[in-house]
Design a protein around this motif. Sequence first.
Motif, mmCIF file in Angstrom:
data_model
loop_
_atom_site.group_PDB
_atom_site.id
_atom_site.type_symbol
_atom_site.label_atom_id
_atom_site.label_comp_id
_atom_site.label_asym_id
_atom_site.label_seq_id
_atom_site.Cartn_x
_atom_site.Cartn_y
_atom_site.Cartn_z
ATOM 1 N N VAL A 144 1.299 3.139 2.747
ATOM 2 C CA VAL A 144 1.157 1.947 1.914
ATOM 3 C C VAL A 144 2.425 1.097 2.024
ATOM 4 O O VAL A 144 2.384 -0.120 1.869
ATOM 5 C CB VAL A 144 0.895 2.374 0.465
ATOM 6 C CG1 VAL A 144 0.849 1.171 -0.441
ATOM 7 C CG2 VAL A 144 -0.424 3.093 0.380
ATOM 8 N N GLN A 164 -5.203 -0.207 1.290
ATOM 9 C CA GLN A 164 -5.006 0.250 -0.096
ATOM 10 C C GLN A 164 -6.292 0.845 -0.636
ATOM 11 O O GLN A 164 -6.289 1.881 -1.303
ATOM 12 C CB GLN A 164 -4.526 -0.936 -0.929
ATOM 13 C CG GLN A 164 -3.145 -1.406 -0.457
ATOM 14 C CD GLN A 164 -2.763 -2.768 -1.006
ATOM 15 O OE1 GLN A 164 -3.618 -3.503 -1.509
ATOM 16 N NE2 GLN A 164 -1.488 -3.111 -0.928
ATOM 17 N N PHE A 218 -2.969 -3.458 -6.072
ATOM 18 C CA PHE A 218 -3.031 -2.029 -5.736
ATOM 19 C C PHE A 218 -2.480 -1.190 -6.895
ATOM 20 O O PHE A 218 -3.091 -0.223 -7.336
ATOM 21 C CB PHE A 218 -2.206 -1.809 -4.463
ATOM 22 C CG PHE A 218 -2.083 -0.364 -4.073
ATOM 23 C CD1 PHE A 218 -3.221 0.400 -3.846
ATOM 24 C CD2 PHE A 218 -0.838 0.231 -3.919
ATOM 25 C CE1 PHE A 218 -3.105 1.721 -3.469
ATOM 26 C CE2 PHE A 218 -0.720 1.556 -3.554
ATOM 27 C CZ PHE A 218 -1.851 2.303 -3.311
#
Length: 1719
Positions: A1309, A1334, A1411
């Motif tokens: 990420v 994500q 996210f």
Amino acid sequence: MSGTNSPEAVKKLLENMQSDLRALSLECKKKFPPVKEAAESGIIKVKTIAARNTEILAALKENSSEVVQPFLMGCGTKEPKITQLCLAAIQRLMSHEVVSETAAGNIINMLWQLMENSLEELKLLQTVLVLLTTNTVVHDEALSKAIVLCFRLHFTKDNITNNTAAATVRQVVTVVFERMVAEDERHRDIIEQPVLVQGNSNRRCVSTLKPCAKDAYMLFQDLCQLVNADAPYWLVGMTEMTRTFGLELLESVLNDFPQVFLQHQEFSFLLKERVCPLVIKLFSPNIKFRQGSSSSSSPAPVEKPYFPICMRLLRVVSVLIKQFYSLLVTECEIFLSLLVKFLDADKPQWLRAVAVESIHRLCVQPQLLRSFCQSYDMKQHSTKVFRDIVNALGSFIQSLFLVPPTGNPATTNQAGNNNSGGPVSTPANSGMLGIGGGVTLLPAFEYRGTWIPILTITVQGSAKATYLEMLDKVEPPTIPEGYAMSVAFHCLLDLVRGITSMIEGELGEVETECQTTTEAASSPTQSSERQESPSTSDQMDKEIVSRAVWEEMVNACWCGLLAALSLLLDASTDEAATENILKAELTMAALCGRLGLVTSRDAFITAICKGSLPPHYALTVLNTTTAAMLSNKSYSIQGQSVMMISPSSESHQQVVAVGQPLAVQPQGTVMLTSKNIQCMRTLLNLAHCHGAVLGTSWQLVLATLQHLVWILGLKPSSGGALKPGRAVEGPSTVLTTAVMTDLPVISNILSRLFESSQYLDDVSLHHLINALCSLSLEAMDMAYGNNKEPSLFAVAKLLETGLVNMHRIEILWRPLTGHLLEVCQHPNSRMREWGAEALTSLIKAGLTFSHDPPLSQNQRLQLLLLNPLKEMSSINHPDIRLKQLECVLQILQSQGDSLGPGWPLVLGVMGAIRNDQGESLIRTAFQCLQLVVTDFLPTMPCTCLQIVVDVAGSFGLHNQELNISLTSIGLLWNISDYFFQRGETIEKELNKEEAAQQKQAEEKGVVLNRPFHPAPPFDCLWLCLYAKLGELCVDPRPAVRKSAGQTLFSTIGAHGTLLQHSTWHTVIWKVLFHLLDRVRESSTTADKEKIESGGGNILIHHSRDTAEKQWAETWVLTLAGVARIFNTRRYLLQPLGDFSRAWDVLLDHIQSAALSKNNEVSLAALKSFQEILQIVSPVRDSDKPETPPAVNVPVPVLLGSISGPGLSRPFVRTDSIGEKLGRYNSSEPPIVTDELEDLNLWWAAWNTWYRIGSESTKPPVTFDKLTFIPSQPFLTALTQIFPALYQHIKAGFSMGDLQKLGITLHSAVSVPISSDASPFILPSYTEAVLTSLQEAVLTALDVLQKAICVGPENMQIMYPAIFDQLLAFVEFSCKPPQYGQLETKHIANAKYNQIQLFAPAEWVALNYVPFAERSLEVVVDLYQKTACHKAVVNEKVLQNIIKTLRVPLSLKYSCPSESTWKLAVSSLLKVLSIGLPVARQHASSGKFDSMWPELANTFEDFLFTKSIPPDNLSIQEFQRNESIDVEVVQLISTEILPYANFIPKEFVGQIMTMLNKGSIHSQSSSFTEAEIDIRLREEFSKMCFETLLQFSFSNKVTTPQEGYISRMALSVLLKRSQDVLHRYIEDERLSGKCPLPRQQVTEIIFVLKAVSTLIDSLKKTQPENVDGNTWAQVIALYPTLVECITCSSAEVCSALKEALVPFKDFMQPPASKVQNGES
């Protein structure tokens, strides 16, 4: 005899006798009364005998003495008339054989008297003859007397008597020997031990002899004595004798009765002891005599040779040699040596002539010559007689040429008369007869000016002597010129003819015998093993002996013969003579050849060869050989040159051709004469008829022919025949018409010569081939270094020989083609071209020839024929290779169907074309291959299919022409299709072949060696195909790689099901993984330079403009292909033993590809990873369906966005797969992989996944322009793999694994995006959307959490870790993650405008807010489900959540996104609503102790934030935000304070303090008046106060803890009220007339109300529940309240009133202290 015995004859005899007696009595009546009386009594006697006896003749014989007496007396009278009458009567008696021995003796005595008186000489001779011939009664003395009588009569004065007596003597001598022969005949049957002769010391010791023999012996002995001029022993009374007569008698006896001497030792003895010494002695004058030597030197004058004796001696010698050679070996040696001596030049001409005649007699008796050779030449210390004879003849001939005859003047004159100028006459007119008239040419020899005519003397083969027969001549005759030469010439010819015919005859017999015996003994080996039959071994010995003799004979004579014949050949001017000489040389050469005598054979052949070529012709072959052989001869064989120059040459040597010599440097021209051509014909004849024995001398023959052919200008045409053609350079060949007509004939004979090679035996054929080869080598040497026309004779003839010997081509094929291959490599193009032409013609002819057995059944031969075609592959000349390939093409077109085992060779030829050999060659070869693949695959043996694959593959690798490479890959696909269609047949055939080879290998004890060995042969074929395609997959050219890769995976996909199960092992390891290794290596080392254009004008797309990018494509293709195979064929692969190892290797490849620094490759690697993870495990036995497992594999579910359209396309060919599986099913149940192994596979995959994840997302240490950072699609794909993978490993998924996962997801990420990609990946900044990565990360955690949820108890300890992970993501909302040292731009919130996307920073970080927020939602959800779980409680998850939320909550307005803190609050409220009850439950355990301060701080930080609301915040927004604060306080009032007794005091204290702080309005100067009400969070303060109040008095006190929270709340509340009131009073006083702010007024009113409520509540509470301090605090408020009375606000006043009223209850007298104290 019967005539004289018949009664009539007897009667007649008696009558005659009586009449004779009467006549006698009448005659003697007057003169000789005694005779008369005797006669008369004789008559009476006869009569009585006749009357008394039946056997009248016998009786007569008995009384013959008496009967004869009267007649003898009559003879005694010496009266001619009476004598004649008596002799006649006696003769009559004799003829009737009625004479007894004594009577005979008397008769002889009487005859002797008559002889002495010289009466009736002829009658006497007649009587003696009758006496001796009619009966055998005369012996010994009587006989000798009779013989002497005849001899005496021979020497009378009367010629007639002499001659008659001579004849009688001859007859009598014969009679004596005939008697002996008859006697031997009679006694032959009675075998008697021969008495050993005692050394024969006594000459007369003849006691052992029978009577007749004895007489013969005595007679012969005395003849010798007489010739020797000694006294006779037996012939007493001899008076005189001549030698010539004696020698004639001896000769006749020896000639007529040889058996007598051979059978009786006594006679042999005489021969040895008497005759031979005698002959030698008599020869002495001839030996000693030298012509022209003076006699003065020797004391005694040398006796001159005497022709009559000499000639008779030679005759005797001839007989001795002919008949008694075996007895008189030593003596004959002497005789022969003498003969040889007589030929010397210094002997008289007549002597030489007679000697030559004698030798001629010997020469026509080959058997005799053979004996000489055996007895002398082959013995160690003996004279080499036979050799000497031949050499002597040679020297004799030579001497005739060199020495003009002298000595005998008569001879010279004679010669002079015959010939115009004598032998020394000038050659110019020699041989011309009748000058002026028509000139006729006599046959003659001419040498260095000596001219010798050739006379016809005898028919060949008979030695008819002229001078040996001149018995009447006393003077030596004159010998005509040329006579001796002619006889000597005939000697040579007869000698050659005799020896050769004899030896060849015997050879023929031996050979036929050998054949019969070898046929009898079925094979030589067996016969030797058997007890050898005596006949065979004897025969062998006999043959060995004979062969030795033959060889010795030839060895002894060849030198002399050759010398003489060569000289004669040189000298001959006569065609017939030349022909004879050549014929003799030819027969000798052939004979030597048959006997294997190489030197002599070569010498004769050389002579013929020399004769064929012009004089002094430089031909090394000839010069070297002859020089060595003839060096010892006194003359050279170069006379021809003299002739060529001498003026006479025209007369007998016609020049017929002028041409160029075959040499490196041509030296003008050379001329050929008719004799050369004649010799050439002989040479051709020799080669034609005797090729079988030429052996190595083929070289001489062919070399000579080659030169002649060259000089005559013959050139090769198709098929190798030589045709007249023009020479290419130099003055053109001049040929006379004579030779022009001959040329076709010669050319024809030449061709026939090589055609006839089909009749040669194998060895000879080899010699012929070898000779042609070495000739050809010479021609090649000559042709080096110049481009002159080479001599192609040898090559042409090799071709011709090969073509006619097709029926046994095997034996000559290797040397023949071996040499032609060398020719093919020659730098001279013409030579090379012919070599190739010859070779390919032979190969084609060999293949089309109908061999027996046919080629289809004789594979060895076929391979042999094709082999040279293969060998041509090693030659680099393109013209040759083109010929070779054209030949292959023709063979394919004509013979393609029947090549059979020849296919490997033919294919090998196509495969041998190398890359550097030019386009046209490659094209032609490829054309052949295409023809094979389209037309001939079904006809070739299956074992060759592999070679077809190899060859097709090799064309794929050629880089001359891309189209050929691509087409060849197409061919490989066609081939694979063919394999597939004909699979069963091919498999059967290959298995059969394999079994055979296996057996052979076992017999030889070797291991069977072929590629991919353990696999079955059909599978090996596939493997080879795969391996070839595999090689092409790593070709340097991208197009080829791509095509090959597609083909490889398509074939494995389409046809792989045909493979045996075990073979898949090899496919995986040797083909696929090997390929992957090579592709990986090439890709990682590929060049990164930009390629400008793809050759020509082809533009290259930027995604493929470096080698590295092109290789990337290959890597992608390959990996995808392999993965697909693993996926679709898993049911086949998994049961293999080392599937897990393969799996590891595959994963390793996926890993290295995924980690490669190329986005295309890495992403593709993950696609492949995904593909292999979609595999479903084979069905377990328990729930196995009826269909085979493979068909049951569900089509995998595709994950996420990146599963491309083609990934899961199952390559199942319906026609094959079911059938193939059926095969497995029938033989063995499908192997169900055991669970454990399966797990291992998944764990291996998990480890790979983790390594890819951790490696790819690990931030690099340094950053520059080229730093590789993984792309978002890659990371997304990677993350998307996890859920699928996790399904398989969840059972064993541990905390450690979870941590790894967490690290990976976290790193993934954190990876930023390159700025040029960001517009495509990032949502526009206004949308709060998650990127697919994500999404994937959250999905992964979701899967995990769900699994834990339904999983067993022990899995739940993972919850906290998941919370940690999610909370880490939540933190991103305020603090985006760092990627190493990389500087990124953030576009997290709206403060950025779009333009800044293109700012200079290379990398853009993502917007993490959505996210983080999504993660927070997940946390809340999860916590709602799991709050009570032990692990969640133990691991202080709640505390962690609170701690994480504290960050955004404390930042509040400073958060990057406003939504964050709002979500945080709502989440906190949700979490606490679930978590606080749990925390209360576990209060006693202390697990939540550390949470409370954290929670308090969080509330504090949020409710009293340090961040300032933004200026543009609207009123409505503010109110909304306030309502959120109020919600929090509500939570405190409902969830915390009611349970204060379960909560730590400090916490409650902190809460109370906070409520306290909240309930007091704090002034803020910055607010405008209008807003102030709102901004002061009135609602909030109120809520705080209410809460404080609410908890100030709880009437539901049940436990001390509850009391404690009330007390705490009360004290806080009262303290708060006190403060507010104080402040209000202060402010009121200061403000004067100004009203106080609304907010403060409200607050004071609220406080006043609260106080009144409080007091009410206190009153209601039981007194013991209220603390004394509380009361004190309440009462302490009173003064302050009173102070407020002065306030100006009506509202305040009314509130104050209500507050003051309750104080009335405190107005009481004070109670006693004790009571108070006790309370």
